[in-house]
Design a protein around this motif. Structure first.
Motif, PDB file in Angstrom:
ATOM      1  N   VAL A 275      23.798  20.921 -43.011  1.00 11.60           N
ATOM      2  CA  VAL A 275      23.223  19.670 -42.511  1.00 11.60           C
ATOM      3  C   VAL A 275      24.314  18.620 -42.452  1.00 11.60           C
ATOM      4  CG1 VAL A 275      21.398  17.955 -42.832  1.00 11.60           C
ATOM      5  CG2 VAL A 275      21.051  20.310 -43.633  1.00 11.60           C
ATOM      6  N   ALA A 276      24.302  17.841 -41.363  1.00 12.22           N
ATOM      7  CA  ALA A 276      25.336  16.820 -41.186  1.00 12.22           C
ATOM      8  C   ALA A 276      24.761  15.620 -40.462  1.00 12.22           C
ATOM      9  CB  ALA A 276      26.517  17.399 -40.410  1.00 12.22           C
ATOM     10  N   THR A 277      25.572  14.595 -40.352  1.00 15.22           N
ATOM     11  CA  THR A 277      25.148  13.378 -39.658  1.00 15.22           C
ATOM     12  C   THR A 277      25.287  13.499 -38.150  1.00 15.22           C
ATOM     13  OG1 THR A 277      27.373  12.478 -39.989  1.00 15.22           O
ATOM     14  CG2 THR A 277      25.681  11.898 -41.617  1.00 15.22           C
ATOM     15  N   ASN A 278      25.945  14.556 -37.684  1.00 18.50           N
ATOM     16  CA  ASN A 278      26.034  14.811 -36.246  1.00 18.50           C
ATOM     17  C   ASN A 278      26.094  16.322 -36.023  1.00 18.50           C
ATOM     18  OD1 ASN A 278      29.092  15.605 -35.816  1.00 18.50           O
ATOM     19  ND2 ASN A 278      29.097  13.806 -37.179  1.00 18.50           N
ATOM     20  N   SER A 279      25.751  16.736 -34.844  1.00 12.54           N
ATOM     21  CA  SER A 279      25.643  18.168 -34.572  1.00 12.54           C
ATOM     22  C   SER A 279      26.997  18.863 -34.599  1.00 12.54           C
ATOM     23  CB  SER A 279      24.959  18.395 -33.218  1.00 12.54           C
ATOM     24  OG  SER A 279      25.675  17.757 -32.174  1.00 12.54           O
TER      25      SER A 279
END
Length: 723
Positions: A275-279
Motif C-alpha cells: 500500500v502506498a500514497t500513489n500507484s
C-alpha cells in the motif's frame, strides 16, 4: 399484450422500486417498505420522481436514472431510448445519471448482467411506465386548461392543446401529475409508429469516452485514498510461507506491507499487499518483495494432464443414467452411426480494463466504488464477511471497460475491503494485466464426446453428448459422479432437440485447483462449437446440404425464417467451387442467430477468412447500430478464441501472462462482417452474447468444406490446415 394495472398507491411505490417490481410480477400492496422514494444523486431537490428511472424538475429537464452496468454493450443509450419513446421527450435533451449508494430496494433492477438481460428483462415495464407517466402529464395539463384529455397530446417534453396550440412543458405539470390517479393499461405504441426506438441514434456515452469525461473504475478518487497492489501466489492454491519487505519499505510513498487474501469461489487465495500514497510507488515496491511460497499439499497441473483426464472422462460409461442406456441400445443396433471428440481451451476474460476496486471500510459501514457487474452479489457477500447489515454496504458502479462475466465476481471487491479494513482508510486496489491473466478466473476448458444415430431418411434418431471438464456451477465443491445437466445442451436450437426421438447428455466433473467462471455467452461458447460442428459432420454423412439437413428437423416458422434469410443474405446457393463455406446456429438469451463464414486459400497455402454473414433474431429491439456493434464485437472475440489465443498451464502456473503470448485479433485479422437484423414482434432477446458461439463452428465447417480437414480442437492455426 397482458399488462398489470398501476394504481396510484402502487405508482407511488414504484417511485422507490421502479418498473422492475412489475417485471417480477410481485404485488407491492403488502410490501413492508412501501412508499419509500429513491434518493437520486445529482437530481435537483425540487424534482418530483414519477418512477425510479424518470425525474422531471421544475425547469422541464428530464433526468433518466441509469441503473445498469455499462460495459460497452450500449445499454447506457438503449434504456434512455426506450423511455424517450413512450414519454415523448427528445433524447438529446435528456440528462443521464447513475444511482449511488445502491441498496436492496433496487434488487429487482440489478440482476446479474452476464445473461444479456438489460433490455429483455425490463423493456416492457420501461415502456409501460413511461407511457403511464406521459398520460398523467397530459391529464394534468387537461385539468389545468379545463379541457377534455382527448384534445391534448405530448411531444418533445411538452403537452400541447390541439385546438389552441397552448402548451406546458413537463416541469410545469409534474406537481399536478403526481397527485393524479394513474391510468390503467395505457396502450403502447405500435412498432410502425416509433420515433426513437429502432432508430440508429448515436450513443450518448461516446463523447464522454472520447473526451475523457466518462468515469471508469481507475478514474474514481476519494479524499485520503491510498493505492494498493497485491503479489498473489502464482499457483491458485499456494500459501504465503514468508516474505521480506525490507527493500519495499524503502520506496518513497509505501506505507503498509502485509499478508492478505481474497475469497475466490470458496477458496482463499493468499498474497502480500503493498500500500502506498500513489500507484507508482505501490507497483515499484511490489517488485522488490521477496516472497517464499508454500506449494505443498496440492497437485500442480499442466494442460497436458488436464486434457488427458478430460479425454478419459469423456469416454466413461454413463449406463447408470436411463436416457444413456436407451441411447446405447440404439447405437449398438444402428446401421448409420457417428462419433466425434471436440476440445475447447481455457480462456482469459482479458477485458480492456483489468479489474480494480475502491473500498472504504468504517466501523459501521462500507462503501465500494468500481467497475462492478453484479451489485447485489457483491453487496450481500461483503455484508456477510463484515457482519454488517446489508443496507450499510453501499455499492457504486462506474463505467466498465468490458466485463464478460469476470466483473460479476465478489473476489476483487472483497480483497479491497480487507485491505481498507487493515489500513483503516479508503484504498484503490489496482490489478495489472499480468495480475489479471495469471490469476483468473478463466473460462473452463472442456472435452466433448458427441455420438448420433441416423435413420434411413437421414434424420437424427438418437443423440448423446458428454462434456468433461470443470463446470461453472461446481467451482467450490464439484460432485464426484456423472450427472445429467440442463446447461450441457444450451445453445442448440430447442426445436431441433425436440425433433430428436432419443436425447441423452451428461457432465463428467473435473476437480482442479484452477478458478473458473462465466465467460461471454457462458456455456454456449464451448457447447455450440461441439454441437454445430457435429451437426455439420452428420449432414455430410447423410449427404445433405447443411441448411437442408437442419430443415429436416426444424419446421418452426421463426427458425425457418432465419435460415431462409441467412441462406439468401449470404448467397449460400451461389457459392463457388474453390471457396469454403460453413454455417452454424445458436439459440440463447431468447434470441436465435445464424452465421455463415466464407474462406479461401491464399497463395502461400494458408486460409483466409473472406467474409462473415450474421443474421440475428433478437425479437423486439431498440437500436440497430448497437446490435451491429455487439454482433461484430462477438465475432471478433470468437475469432480470437478460435485461432489466436488460449490459456495453458505449466507446473500449476499460467503460461500466458500478457498479450505478447495471449495474442488478440488485430484489424488486419478481422474479416468484413455483414449483419442482418430480423424484424418481427417476438419478445426482446439478448444481443451481447448469442452471436459469439456460432462463429467458431461456422469457421471450422468452412475449413472442412474447403480442405476436407475437420478441425475439432481449438484454437487452431489458419496457416497449418492442409488438405
Amino acid at each position: 399484450m397482458k399488462r398489470s394495472a398501476i394504481t396510484r398507491r402502487n405508482f407511488i411505490k414504484l417511485s422507490g422500486y421502479s418498473g422492475a417490481a412489475l417485471a417480477l410480477g410481485y404485488s407491492m400492496a403488502t410490501s413492508a417498505t412501501a412508499g419509500k422514494v429513491i434518493n437520486i444523486n445529482e437530481v435537483n431537490s425540487s424534482s418530483v420522481a414519477l418512477n425510479a428511472w424518470i425525474s422531471i424538475d421544475t425547469s422541464g429537464k428530464v433526468t433518466l436514472v441509469y441503473h445498469r452496468a455499462e460495459m460497452g454493450q450500449g445499454s447506457y443509450q438503449s434504456v434512455p431510448q426506450i423511455i424517450a419513446e413512450e414519454l415523448e421527450v427528445n433524447i438529446d435533451q435528456v440528462n443521464i445519471v447513475s444511482p449511488t449508494g445502491i441498496q436492496r430496494r433496487y434488487k429487482s433492477l440489478l440482476t446479474i448482467y452476464d445473461g444479456s438481460v438489460t433490455i429483455r428483462g425490463s423493456y416492457q415495464q420501461l415502456l409501460e411506465l413511461s407511457a403511464t407517466s406521459r398520460e398523467m402529464l397530459i391529464s394534468a395539463a387537461a385539468k389545468k386548461w379545463n379541457v377534455p384529455v382527448a384534445t391534448c397530446y405530448a411531444e418533445e417534453g411538452k403537452v400541447i392543446h390541439k385546438p389552441t396550440g397552448n402548451q406546458y412543458h413537463y416541469g410545469e405539470l409534474v406537481e399536478e401529475a403526481s397527485h393524479l390517479t394513474p391510468p390503467v393499461a395505457v396502450p403502447l405504441k405500435k412498432i410502425k409508429d416509433y420515433k426513437v426506438v429502432r432508430k440508429p441514434l448515436p450513443r450518448k456515452d461516446t463523447p464522454l469516452k472520447v473526451n475523457g469525461a466518462a468515469i471508469f473504475g481507475l478514474d474514481k478518487k476519494l479524499p485520503g485514498m491510498h493505492y494498493a497492489v497485491v503479489e498473489r501466489s502464482p499457483r491458485y492454491a499456494g500459501k504465503v510461507k514468508s516474505f521480506d519487505d525490507t527493500e519495499t519499505r524503502k520506496v518513497p510513498g509505501v506505507t503498509h506491507v502485509f499478508k492478505t487474501g481474497r475469497i475466490v469461489l470458496g477458496h482463499e487465495q493468499e498474497g502480500v499487499a503493498v500500500v502506498a500514497t500513489n500507484s507508482w510507488a505501490a507497483i515499484q515496491g511490489r517488485k522488490l518483495l521477496r516472497i517464499v511460497w508454500d506449494d505443498t499439499d496440492f497437485e500442480k497441473y499442466s494442460s497436458e494432464q488436464l486434457y488427458t483426464q478430460m479425454h478419459e472422462d469423456a469416454k466413461r460409461e454413463t449406463i447408470n443414467l436411463p436416457a444413456a442406456e436407451k441411447f446405447e441400445q440404439l447405437y449398438r443396433q444402428a446401421s448409420m452411426q457417428a462419433e466425434a471428440i471436440y476440445e475447447t481451451p481455457y480462456q482469459s476474460h482479458c477485458c480492456m480494463e483489468p479489474v480494480n476496486c475502491i473500498a472504504d471500510v468504517k466501523e459501521d459501514s462500507c462503501t465500494i466504488w468500481g467497475p462492478i457487474q453484479d451489485v447485489l452479489w457483491i453487496q450481500e457477500d461483503i455484508s456477510a464477511r463484515l457482519n454488517l447489515p446489508v443496507e450499510k454496504v453501499e455499492v457504486n458502479m462506474t463505467f466498465l471497460g468490458g466485463g464478460f462475466g469476470r466483473k460479476a465476481s465478489p473476489d476483487y471487491p472483497h480483497e479491497a475491503v480487507i485491505i481498507s479494513q487493515h489500513i483503516k482508510a479508503p484504498v484503490q486496489v489496482i490489478w495489472t494485466r499480468e495480475d489479471d491473466m495469471r490469476t483468473g478466473p478463466y473460462r473452463p476448458g472442456a472435452v466433448y464426446r458427441c455420438r448420433a444415430v441416423l435413420n434411413e431418411l437421414g434424420k437424427i434418431q438418437a443423440f448423446d453428448s458428454r462434456r468433461a471438464g470443470q463446470n461453472l456451477g461446481w467451482e467450490v465443491k464439484p460432485p464426484t459422479t456423472i450427472s445429467p445437466q440442463r446447461d450441457i445442451l444450451e445453445g442448440l436450437w430447442q426445436p431441433l432437440i425436440e425433433a430428436i426421438p432419443q436425447v441423452s447428455s451428461a457432465i463428467i466433473p473435473l476437480h482442479a485447483p484452477i478458478p473458473v467462471m462465466w465467460w461471454r455467452s457462458i456455456s454456449l461458447s464451448t457447447n455450440v462449437f461441439a454441437y454445430e460442428s457435429f451437426l455439420d459432420e452428420l449432414a455430410i454423412k447423410a449427404a445433405v446440404d447443411p441448411f437442408d439437413f437442419r430443415r429436416r428437423h426444424v419446421t418452426t416458422p421463426r427458425y425457418t425464417a432465419l435460415m431462409d434469410k441467412l441462406e439468401e443474405f449470404s448467397g449460400w446457393r451461389g457459392k463457388k467451387k474453390h471457396d469454403g463455406w460453413g454455417v452454424a446456429f445458436t439459440e440463447g438469451y431468447w434470441s436465435i442467430v445464424g452465421e455463415v463464414v466464407k474462406v479461401s486459400k491464399k497463395g502461400n497455402g494458408s486460409i483466409a477468412i473472406d467474409k462473415v454473414f450474421v443474421v440475428i433474431d433478437c425479437g423486439w429491439y431498440v437500436n440497430p447500430d448497437i446490435i451491429r456493434a455487439q454482433v461484430e464485437g462477438s465475432v471478433v472475440m470468437a475469432l480470437g478464441a478460435a485461432v489466436k489465443h488460449a490459456i495453458h498451464f505449466e507446473d500449476g502456473k499460467v503460461a500466458e501472462t500478457n498479450l505478447d503470448k495471449y495474442t488478440l485479433p488485430r484489424l488486419t485479422d478481422t474479416p468484413p462482417i455483414e449483419v442482418y437484423i430480423m424484424n418481427n414482434e417476438e419478445k426482446a432477446g439478448g444481443v451481447g452474447e448469442p452471436a459469439l458461439p456460432p462463429f467458431a463452428p461456422a469457421l471450422t465447417n468452412a475449413v472442412a468444406d474447403l480442405t476436407g480437414v475437420r478441425v475439432r480442437t481449438l484454437p487452431f492455426d489458419l496457416g497449418s490446415v492442409n488438405s
